[in-house]
Design a protein around this motif. Structure first.
Motif, PDB file in Angstrom:
ATOM      1  N   ALA A 130       0.825  -1.214   0.000  1.00  0.00           N
ATOM      2  CA  ALA A 130       0.000   0.000   0.000  1.00  0.00           C
ATOM      3  C   ALA A 130       0.859   1.263   0.000  1.00  0.00           C
ATOM      4  N   GLU A 131       1.964   1.228   0.750  1.00  0.00           N
ATOM      5  CA  GLU A 131       2.843   2.398   0.801  1.00  0.00           C
ATOM      6  C   GLU A 131       3.529   2.634  -0.537  1.00  0.00           C
ATOM      7  N   ILE A 132       3.903   1.571  -1.217  1.00  0.00           N
ATOM      8  CA  ILE A 132       4.510   1.716  -2.540  1.00  0.00           C
ATOM      9  C   ILE A 132       3.507   2.303  -3.527  1.00  0.00           C
ATOM     10  N   ARG A 133       2.281   1.822  -3.479  1.00  0.00           N
ATOM     11  CA  ARG A 133       1.233   2.372  -4.356  1.00  0.00           C
ATOM     12  C   ARG A 133       1.056   3.866  -4.106  1.00  0.00           C
ATOM     13  N   GLU A 134       1.120   4.255  -2.846  1.00  0.00           N
ATOM     14  CA  GLU A 134       0.972   5.678  -2.498  1.00  0.00           C
ATOM     15  C   GLU A 134       2.096   6.507  -3.124  1.00  0.00           C
ATOM     16  N   LEU A 135       3.325   6.015  -3.018  1.00  0.00           N
ATOM     17  CA  LEU A 135       4.464   6.756  -3.552  1.00  0.00           C
ATOM     18  C   LEU A 135       4.410   6.842  -5.070  1.00  0.00           C
ATOM     19  N   LEU A 136       3.935   5.793  -5.707  1.00  0.00           N
ATOM     20  CA  LEU A 136       3.862   5.783  -7.170  1.00  0.00           C
ATOM     21  C   LEU A 136       2.855   6.793  -7.709  1.00  0.00           C
ATOM     22  N   ALA A 137       1.968   7.269  -6.845  1.00  0.00           N
ATOM     23  CA  ALA A 137       0.955   8.241  -7.273  1.00  0.00           C
ATOM     24  C   ALA A 137       1.539   9.646  -7.412  1.00  0.00           C
ATOM     25  N   TYR A 138       2.723   9.876  -6.820  1.00  0.00           N
ATOM     26  CA  TYR A 138       3.338  11.202  -6.869  1.00  0.00           C
ATOM     27  C   TYR A 138       4.262  11.325  -8.073  1.00  0.00           C
ATOM     28  N   ASP A 139       4.383  12.553  -8.552  1.00  0.00           N
ATOM     29  CA  ASP A 139       5.342  12.834  -9.628  1.00  0.00           C
ATOM     30  C   ASP A 139       6.742  12.583  -9.104  1.00  0.00           C
ATOM     31  N   GLU A 140       7.579  11.927  -9.909  1.00  0.00           N
ATOM     32  CA  GLU A 140       8.924  11.545  -9.449  1.00  0.00           C
ATOM     33  C   GLU A 140       9.830  12.741  -9.205  1.00  0.00           C
ATOM     34  N   ASP A 141       9.468  13.922  -9.716  1.00  0.00           N
ATOM     35  CA  ASP A 141      10.283  15.122  -9.510  1.00  0.00           C
ATOM     36  C   ASP A 141       9.799  15.961  -8.336  1.00  0.00           C
ATOM     37  N   THR A 142       8.944  15.387  -7.498  1.00  0.00           N
ATOM     38  CA  THR A 142       8.449  16.092  -6.322  1.00  0.00           C
ATOM     39  C   THR A 142       8.944  15.400  -5.061  1.00  0.00           C
ATOM     40  N   ALA A 143       8.754  16.080  -3.937  1.00  0.00           N
ATOM     41  CA  ALA A 143       9.153  15.496  -2.656  1.00  0.00           C
ATOM     42  C   ALA A 143       8.425  14.179  -2.412  1.00  0.00           C
ATOM     43  N   GLY A 144       7.175  14.095  -2.826  1.00  0.00           N
ATOM     44  CA  GLY A 144       6.403  12.870  -2.652  1.00  0.00           C
ATOM     45  C   GLY A 144       6.990  11.703  -3.413  1.00  0.00           C
ATOM     46  N   GLY A 145       7.521  11.983  -4.600  1.00  0.00           N
ATOM     47  CA  GLY A 145       8.125  10.920  -5.396  1.00  0.00           C
ATOM     48  C   GLY A 145       9.490  10.503  -4.892  1.00  0.00           C
ATOM     49  N   LEU A 146      10.072  11.309  -3.999  1.00  0.00           N
ATOM     50  CA  LEU A 146      11.412  11.029  -3.482  1.00  0.00           C
ATOM     51  C   LEU A 146      11.397  10.453  -2.075  1.00  0.00           C
ATOM     52  N   MET A 147      10.309  10.694  -1.352  1.00  0.00           N
ATOM     53  CA  MET A 147      10.289  10.335   0.072  1.00  0.00           C
ATOM     54  C   MET A 147      10.152   8.830   0.293  1.00  0.00           C
ATOM     55  N   ALA A 148      10.518   8.418   1.504  1.00  0.00           N
ATOM     56  CA  ALA A 148      10.304   7.045   1.976  1.00  0.00           C
ATOM     57  C   ALA A 148       9.281   7.095   3.104  1.00  0.00           C
ATOM     58  N   LYS A 149       8.530   6.030   3.227  1.00  0.00           N
ATOM     59  CA  LYS A 149       7.514   5.984   4.283  1.00  0.00           C
ATOM     60  C   LYS A 149       8.108   5.558   5.625  1.00  0.00           C
ATOM     61  N   GLU A 150       9.289   4.929   5.600  1.00  0.00           N
ATOM     62  CA  GLU A 150       9.904   4.450   6.834  1.00  0.00           C
ATOM     63  C   GLU A 150      10.402   5.636   7.675  1.00  0.00           C
ATOM     64  N   LEU A 151       9.919   5.752   8.884  1.00  0.00           N
ATOM     65  CA  LEU A 151      10.362   6.786   9.818  1.00  0.00           C
ATOM     66  C   LEU A 151       9.939   6.400  11.229  1.00  0.00           C
ATOM     67  N   VAL A 152      10.412   7.168  12.194  1.00  0.00           N
ATOM     68  CA  VAL A 152      10.025   6.946  13.590  1.00  0.00           C
ATOM     69  C   VAL A 152       9.233   8.164  14.048  1.00  0.00           C
ATOM     70  N   LYS A 153       7.989   7.926  14.458  1.00  0.00           N
ATOM     71  CA  LYS A 153       7.150   9.027  14.935  1.00  0.00           C
ATOM     72  C   LYS A 153       6.536   8.662  16.277  1.00  0.00           C
ATOM     73  N   VAL A 154       6.292   9.667  17.082  1.00  0.00           N
ATOM     74  CA  VAL A 154       5.671   9.491  18.403  1.00  0.00           C
ATOM     75  C   VAL A 154       4.567  10.519  18.567  1.00  0.00           C
ATOM     76  N   TYR A 155       3.661  10.234  19.465  1.00  0.00           N
ATOM     77  CA  TYR A 155       2.554  11.154  19.696  1.00  0.00           C
ATOM     78  C   TYR A 155       2.845  12.049  20.894  1.00  0.00           C
ATOM     79  N   GLU A 156       2.385  13.266  20.820  1.00  0.00           N
ATOM     80  CA  GLU A 156       2.691  14.262  21.853  1.00  0.00           C
ATOM     81  C   GLU A 156       2.171  13.870  23.228  1.00  0.00           C
ATOM     82  N   THR A 157       1.158  13.033  23.272  1.00  0.00           N
ATOM     83  CA  THR A 157       0.544  12.666  24.557  1.00  0.00           C
ATOM     84  C   THR A 157       1.256  11.499  25.251  1.00  0.00           C
ATOM     85  N   TRP A 158       2.185  10.849  24.558  1.00  0.00           N
ATOM     86  CA  TRP A 158       2.878   9.721  25.167  1.00  0.00           C
ATOM     87  C   TRP A 158       3.837  10.189  26.262  1.00  0.00           C
TER      88      TRP A 158
END
Length: 456
Positions: A130-158
């Motif tokens: 699903a994440e690959i499909r999402e990235l393929l929807a962006y133009d390859e010359d934009t930030a969306g076409g260059l980004m990776a979905k892998e990251l570390v995120k936390v919520y402010e309430t934790w």
């Protein structure tokens, strides 16, 4: 020996390639694996680039997907395309399973349209798919076409204690953790955490209390060149990507930006050399011809234009033949000055260093060109006067040189600025376009001024 030392000391030799070829021919898979496992995946890719297609494919199928997926990303694009054609849909999907989403999307984009959907459908990890499909929807010359979905995120309430437990699972899928991003329950990016801040904080503290809110980010639709400028300006190793609602979507790392900068530099260099398409030395003669012929044709037209101008001043040649012999000098100086001026402007535009109005930039270039022109003209005047014993002719040639240099500097400055304002790559102005135009203007100015001063 560490992997880093192996990589630094690696040198591709003919003997090594022959050894690999012999092991493939003998089908000694055990020894072949032992040999290749000694090298970094980038080194293995360099070895594969020297093998024929069947041999390279053999190694890709032999080694485990965790290794070969990285090797594929390092291969020459043409070689990678040929190897992928030799792999089945299932084999490609297995390789992609091991790649980060941004690299996976890049590989899939290189596949023929009829194989793309089949490969994606064969990816067993549904979230990865699903994440690959999402990235393929962006133009390859934009930030969306260059980004990776892998990251570390936390919520402010934790709390810090809860955060440490939860990020362990996320970090497993991230090759390198540059920053921890803080989001709201609506997934909006509001800050970042460093690992140091996290591990030194008290367990009961809320993430919101220790997060830094001055986080740099880019929009998913931003051009990749703008992303490169931001990361270069602030010396960032990674930058988060958000949508118009500030929702955190992914991140871009410095290795991807280095690739972008390399591609842009190669493209600009080709434009400066008068090559209008993205080509490589191994491309077909027809592809190389199509890329080169437009600018060569422009040069031909420029030469014809220069001939017509000189033909119009044949009377000047008959009375002052010496003018003819200085024509190449004037044309060369015009071309050189124009290329120098345009190169500085193009570099400044690329680095976002060009400030102020076009008029102020033109005025500065005119003064600079005038100073350079006067210095060169004094030397040329003395040379012509001493060699020809004709002060008037020497004066005419020298004054022409000053004016030609000023005009060439103005053209070399104005054209890339004008192209940039119109959304056209200004690198085009450092090549044959600027050289040819300045040659023509230089010759016209030269004979016009000489004719006026000499009274021809």
């Amino acid at each position: 020996m560490s992997e880093e030392k192996e990589h630094i000391q690696f040198e591709l030799t003919e003997a090594l390639v022959e050894q690999v070829e012999q092991l493939i021919e003998q089908q000694d898979n055990k020894e072949l694996k032992i040999l290749l496992n000694e090298y970094h995946y980038a080194d293995v890719a360099e070895i594969l680039d020297e093998l024929n297609l069947d041999e390279a494919t053999y190694i890709i199928k032999l080694l485990d997907s965790e290794t070969t997926s990285d090797v594929l990303m390092e291969l020459d694009e043409d070689n990678r395309e040929k190897i992928l054609e030799n792999l089945s849909i299932k084999e490609i999907a297995e390789e992609i399973e091991e790649l980060d989403t941004d690299d996976a999307a890049d590989i899939i984009n290189e596949l023929p349209e009829d194989r793309r959907q089949a490969v994606i459908s064969n990816i067993e990890d549904e979230e990865h798919q699903a994440e690959i499909r999402e990235l393929l929807a962006y133009d390859e010359d934009t930030a969306g076409g260059l980004m990776a979905k892998e990251l570390v995120k936390v919520y402010e309430t934790w709390t810090v204690a809860g955060c440490l437990r939860r990020i362990r699972g996320q970090a497993k899928d991230v090759t390198r953790v540059h920053s921890i991003y803080v989001v709201t329950k609506e997934e909006k990016l509001i800050g970042r955490l460093s690992l140091k801040d996290l591990i030194t904080a008290k367990n009961e503290q809320k993430i919101a209390d220790i997060a830094k809110d001055n986080v740099d980010f880019v929009n998913v639709n931003d051009d990749v060149e703008d992303v490169a400028r931001v990361m270069s300006k602030y010396d960032l190793e990674a930058i988060p990507v958000v949508d118009d609602n500030q929702i955190l979507l992914g991140r871009i790392t410095i290795d991807d930006i280095v690739d972008v900068m390399k591609e842009e530099a190669e493209k600009d260099y080709q434009l400066a050399a008068g090559i209008s398409q993205d080509v490589e030395a191994d491309d077909s003669i027809w592809q190389l011809t199509r890329a080169r012929i437009p600018w060569l044709f422009l040069g031909l037209i420029g030469g014809v234009g220069a001939f017509l101008i000189m033909e119009g001043f044949h009377e000047a040649f008959s009375k002052y033949a010496i003018l003819f012999f200085f024509t190449p000098l004037i044309a060369a100086m015009a071309g050189n000055v124009g290329v120098q001026s345009s190169a500085i402007i193009v570099q400044g535009l690329a680095n976002d260093d060009i400030k102020g109005s076009i008029n102020s930039r033109l005025m500065k270039e005119m003064l600079l060109a005038a100073l350079n022109g006067i210095i060169l003209a004094i030397f040329l005047f003395l040379f012509v006067w001493v060699s020809q014993q004709d002060a008037k002719t020497a004066f005419a040639i020298s004054i022409s040189l000053v004016v030609v240099i000023i005009v060439a500097g103005l053209i070399g400055t104005f054209v890339p600025l004008f192209l940039d304002k119109r959304g056209i790559d200004p690198a085009i102005a450092t090549g044959p376009f600027i050289t040819t135009s300045n040659d023509i203007f230089g010759i016209l100015i030269y004979f016009t001024i000489a004719k006026l001063i000499l009274g021809i």
